[in-house]
Design a protein around this motif. Structure first.
Motif, PDB file in Angstrom:
ATOM      1  N   UNK A  91       0.865  -1.176   0.000  1.00 62.02           N
ATOM      2  CA  UNK A  91       0.000   0.000   0.000  1.00 62.02           C
ATOM      3  C   UNK A  91       0.906   1.231   0.000  1.00 62.02           C
ATOM      4  N   UNK A  92       0.675   2.149  -0.944  1.00 57.66           N
ATOM      5  CA  UNK A  92       1.475   3.362  -1.040  1.00 57.66           C
ATOM      6  C   UNK A  92       0.584   4.578  -0.836  1.00 57.66           C
ATOM      7  N   UNK A  93       1.009   5.460   0.077  1.00 52.08           N
ATOM      8  CA  UNK A  93       0.219   6.640   0.399  1.00 52.08           C
ATOM      9  C   UNK A  93       1.090   7.882   0.346  1.00 52.08           C
ATOM     10  N   UNK A  94       0.576   8.931  -0.290  1.00 53.31           N
ATOM     11  CA  UNK A  94       1.265  10.224  -0.293  1.00 53.31           C
ATOM     12  C   UNK A  94       0.893  10.974   0.973  1.00 53.31           C
ATOM     13  N   UNK A  95       1.885  11.268   1.803  1.00 51.83           N
ATOM     14  CA  UNK A  95       1.639  11.976   3.056  1.00 51.83           C
ATOM     15  C   UNK A  95       2.962  12.504   3.586  1.00 51.83           C
ATOM     16  N   UNK A 108      -6.879   5.732   6.235  1.00 47.63           N
ATOM     17  CA  UNK A 108      -6.566   5.520   4.818  1.00 47.63           C
ATOM     18  C   UNK A 108      -5.926   4.145   4.599  1.00 47.63           C
ATOM     19  N   UNK A 109      -5.079   3.732   5.523  1.00 47.50           N
ATOM     20  CA  UNK A 109      -4.479   2.395   5.413  1.00 47.50           C
ATOM     21  C   UNK A 109      -5.563   1.331   5.495  1.00 47.50           C
ATOM     22  N   UNK A 110      -6.484   1.502   6.446  1.00 49.37           N
ATOM     23  CA  UNK A 110      -7.564   0.533   6.610  1.00 49.37           C
ATOM     24  C   UNK A 110      -8.449   0.477   5.369  1.00 49.37           C
ATOM     25  N   UNK A 111      -8.725   1.637   4.774  1.00 47.69           N
ATOM     26  CA  UNK A 111      -9.579   1.662   3.585  1.00 47.69           C
ATOM     27  C   UNK A 111      -8.899   1.016   2.390  1.00 47.69           C
ATOM     28  N   UNK A 112      -7.558   0.949   2.423  1.00 47.28           N
ATOM     29  CA  UNK A 112      -6.815   0.312   1.337  1.00 47.28           C
ATOM     30  C   UNK A 112      -6.584  -1.179   1.585  1.00 47.28           C
ATOM     31  N   UNK A 113      -7.141  -1.689   2.686  1.00 45.91           N
ATOM     32  CA  UNK A 113      -7.051  -3.121   2.962  1.00 45.91           C
ATOM     33  C   UNK A 113      -6.081  -3.503   4.052  1.00 45.91           C
TER      34      UNK A 113
END
Length: 218
Positions: A91-95, A108-113
């Motif tokens: 999972x990759x997130x811009x933050x 956001x991590x949870x929503x991505x699985x």
């Protein structure tokens, strides 16, 4: 906020002295972190994903890697790496780690699985890039489960017989934007138990790992 790595990102892996110098720190950090198969590992300031292969070797297909970075261009390179290797558990997130809301990123991590809190977390050559690295460290802690394993790999001036290389180390850090005097691993020593300390490349690379202290009772 401008992306300082926008122009540099396509060439980062080639120009960062990864294999002759900094790969040793990544390997030592991943080994000291010691995630288990199935763990979720948070990679703070993941850049182009240079830690991912080392982590995949341990967490396996049942585990998960969550990479956070503030540079869209660096994340683009990380996504290419993930697609090329066929990894389906990243999972990759811009933050921005210095300003993010731990609750918001967890959601956001949870929503991505993934899970809101990770079993392990590491920051390699990332905290010393951040003016408010202490704030980023606190947010890193907040995104970890109780007793999670944490590791910090970062830079200082070489010591002992390797002191002659200090001018080169200072130049490398300056070009990369790192504060060679930040020494962010001291926060891990303060906030974790069972701390393991190692170094490499004449002390230029400092590696610390430990367990998150239990949260005080409410």
């Amino acid at each position: 906020m401008p992306d300082e790595y926008a122009a540099f990102a396509p060439f980062y892996d080639l120009l960062s002295a990864e294999h002759p110098v900094y790969r040793a720190g990544r390997r030592a950090g991943a080994a000291a972190l010691a995630p288990r198969p199935g763990d979720q590992v948070l990679d703070v300031g993941c850049g182009t994903g240079l830690n991912f292969a080392l982590l995949q070797e341990v967490v396996g297909s049942t585990g998960r890697i969550v990479g956070i970075d503030r540079s869209p261009r660096m994340l683009d390179r990380a996504r290419r790496r993930v697609r090329r290797r066929g990894w389906r558990n990243v999972i990759l997130l811009e933050a921005d780690a210095t300003t993010l809301s731990a609750e918001g990123i967890g959601a956001r991590i949870a929503s991505a699985g993934g899970r809101e809190r990770s079993d392990a977390a590491l920051a390699t050559y990332a905290l010393s890039l951040m003016p408010d690295w202490e704030g980023a460290w606190q947010r890193m802690l907040a995104l970890c489960a109780p007793a999670a394993s944490l590791a910090v790999v970062d830079l200082q001036e070489p010591t002992g017989a390797f002191s002659v290389l200090r001018p080169l180390a200072r130049l490398s850090c300056r070009l990369g934007g790192s504060d060679v005097h930040a020494h962010p691993w001291h926060a891990l020593e303060r906030d974790c138990t069972d701390v393991v300390a190692t170094s490499a490349r004449g002390g230029h690379l400092q590696i610390r790992a430990g367990r998150r202290r239990p949260e005080p009772p409410a």
